[in-house]
Design an enzyme around this catalytic site. Structure first.
Site, short mmCIF file in Angstrom:
data_model
loop_
_atom_site.label_atom_id
_atom_site.label_comp_id
_atom_site.label_asym_id
_atom_site.label_seq_id
_atom_site.Cartn_x
_atom_site.Cartn_y
_atom_site.Cartn_z
CG MET A 1 -45.99 19.42 29.40
SD MET A 1 -47.02 19.92 30.75
CE MET A 1 -46.56 18.66 31.89
N PRO A 2 -43.52 18.31 27.54
CG PRO A 2 -41.88 18.54 29.17
CD PRO A 2 -43.13 17.79 28.84
CG MET A 3 -41.44 18.51 20.86
SD MET A 3 -42.58 18.79 19.47
CE MET A 3 -42.69 20.56 19.43
CB THR A 72 -41.80 23.49 23.12
OG1 THR A 72 -40.90 24.03 22.15
CG2 THR A 72 -43.13 24.22 23.05
#
Length: 126
Positions: A1-3, A72
């Site tokens: 999920m992190p960008m 993010t």
């Protein structure tokens, strides 16, 4: 999920840039329990005129090798996990590719789970 978005001055080698992405990803796996294959990262290089920073802000002396990292991620981590992430990124980048800890700036942007679409026009986490 992190960008993850990594910004740095132009001129580093492809190996250096690959190492940045790998070490940041491994630090997220170690501290944020990021699953395997959950890897979405970009690097943006800037000329001198497009890259500005406070060289001594908060008493930390930064060099021209500063790396700005913006991650993010879902707003599900504790303060302790965030501190562990910052420390682990600095540790891993110092080991490979050799970035001074003073030259590692990290910004964490937290979002709600429903703010992601990983494809197909769907909100997979909602």
């Amino acid at each position: 999920m992190p960008m993850t978005r990594i910004s740095l001055k132009r001129g580093k080698t492809p190996d250096y840039k690959r190492s940045l992405m790998e070490q940041i990803y491994l630090a997220m796996r170690d501290t944020f329990n990021v699953p395997e294959e959950d890897r979405f990262m970009t690097i943006t290089e800037h000329d001198d005129a497009q890259f500005d920073f406070g060289a001594d802000y908060l008493g930390i002396h930064r060099s021209e090798d500063l790396i700005m990292i913006q991650i993010t991620a879902n707003n599900t981590r504790t303060t302790e996990q965030k501190k562990a992430l910052y420390a682990k990124i600095a540790e891993r980048l110092a080991a490979d590719p050799g970035v001074r800890s003073e030259d590692v700036l990290i910004s964490l942007v937290e979002v709600q789970k429903e703010n992601w679409s990983f494809g197909n026009g769907e909100a997979q986490y909602a």
